[in-house]
Write a protein that holds these residues in place. Structure first.
Motif, short mmCIF file in Angstrom:
data_model
loop_
_atom_site.label_atom_id
_atom_site.label_comp_id
_atom_site.label_asym_id
_atom_site.label_seq_id
_atom_site.Cartn_x
_atom_site.Cartn_y
_atom_site.Cartn_z
N HIS A 226 7.27 40.59 6.15
CA HIS A 226 6.70 39.36 5.83
C HIS A 226 5.54 38.87 6.71
O HIS A 226 5.26 39.55 7.54
CB HIS A 226 7.55 37.95 5.90
CG HIS A 226 7.83 37.78 7.61
ND1 HIS A 226 8.92 38.66 8.05
CD2 HIS A 226 7.54 37.07 8.40
CE1 HIS A 226 8.90 38.09 9.26
NE2 HIS A 226 8.02 36.91 9.63
N ASP B 134 3.12 35.83 8.65
CA ASP B 134 3.69 34.50 9.12
C ASP B 134 2.62 33.48 8.56
O ASP B 134 2.84 32.21 8.63
CB ASP B 134 3.48 34.42 10.83
CG ASP B 134 4.81 35.10 11.50
OD1 ASP B 134 5.69 35.69 10.66
OD2 ASP B 134 4.81 35.40 12.65
N HIS C 296 5.15 42.03 9.04
CA HIS C 296 6.03 42.57 10.10
C HIS C 296 7.31 42.29 9.82
O HIS C 296 7.74 41.72 8.76
CB HIS C 296 5.45 42.14 11.43
CG HIS C 296 5.86 40.49 11.57
ND1 HIS C 296 4.77 39.86 10.88
CD2 HIS C 296 6.71 39.58 12.00
CE1 HIS C 296 5.02 38.59 11.18
NE2 HIS C 296 6.28 38.36 11.65
FE LIG Z 1 7.32 36.57 11.49
#
Ligand SMILES: [Fe+2]
Ligand SMILES: O=C(O)CCC(=O)C(=O)O
Length: 254
Positions: free
Chosen positions: A136, A138, A213
């Protein structure tokens, strides 16, 4: 004579290897705003910069965050086994020191007072064996410099995107659990007392998709992390925009 030449060639070859190895060294003491306080930075990826800062959280703060985590765990399970909880420095005053440390090292505004602050609360996550976090990014997809969903929450419209991620590792793990960045082929190991840091949005306000990540499955042990997401609005004078749309960050290299 020939063997003498060979010897010289071999020692020259080894010397060259040594120099090459040294040039790949990625650890240095990076200056902070306080001249006598240097942070121990290990660069995991240069472009974009993803680093592991060593010895940034001590046993007292680790225990406090874990205690809060255990206390607050709401049976909230995201993806696999990932209970998480939130803690802020207004309720838990010792956390103020941690917030200041993050600011000192990153040079960014990290104080949390309310949902409209320059940074979010500490998010505490615990993974058991098999616990993982799918790939995903952030960032929230709403940049103050670019475009975003006009129906985004008031709070995000005010504070902007998650400019940067600061993630403390509150434990070691026996096996597995690393944070990985598949597009960059970069891996941040879980090191108790250290923290990973990277920017989620580029200098022009666009999301940096290269920072996608994941948290690898924990194979043996228990993994604890604590995130502090740093929002865009407070960083206007701390992280200046580039002069052109492809501008990249100039970060210290020693
Ligand atoms: Fe994350
Ligand atoms: O646990 C990890 O290594 C990654 C966690 C993460 O990416 C997140 O909480 O957003």
């Amino acid at each position: 004579m020939a063997s003498e030449k060979n010897k010289i060639f071999i020692s020259f070859f080894y010397e060259l290897q040594k120099i090459k190895k040294q040039s790949k060294l990625k650890c240095f003491n990076r200056d902070t705003r306080i001249p006598i306080y240097k942070s121990k930075e290990e660069v995991v990826n240069y472009f974009p910069r993803i680093s592991l800062f060593h010895d940034v959280i001590g046993e007292e703060h680790i225990s406090l965050l874990k205690e809060i985590g255990q206390m607050l765990v709401s049976n909230y399970v995201l993806f696999q086994i990932k209970p998480n909880s939130w803690a802020n420095e207004t309720t838990y005053r010792p956390l103020q020191k941690l917030t200041r440390r993050v600011s000192l090292i990153t040079g960014l505004q990290t104080k949390y007072k309310s949902l409209m602050s320059n940074s979010e609360q500490f998010q505490i996550i615990n993974y058991g064996v098999g616990g993982m976090y799918n790939p995903h990014v952030d960032n929230l997809g709403y940049s103050l410099l670019g475009f975003g969903n006009p129906h985004e929450t008031m709070e995000v419209q005010h504070t902007g995107d998650r400019t940067a991620t600061w993630m403390f590792y509150l434990s070691d793990v026996r096996a597995g659990g690393a944070t990985v960045f598949p597009q960059l082929k970069a891996r941040v190991p879980v090191v108790k007392g250290a923290a990973a840091f990277w920017y989620n949005i580029k200098l022009n306000g666009d999301p940096d998709d290269r920072t996608r990540h994941a948290g690898c499955p924990v194979l043996l042990g228990s993994k604890w992390v604590s995130n502090k997401w740093i929002r865009e609005s407070g960083q206007v004078l701390k992280r200046l925009c580039g002069l052109h749309k492809d501008a990249i960050e100039i970060l210290p290299t020693k």
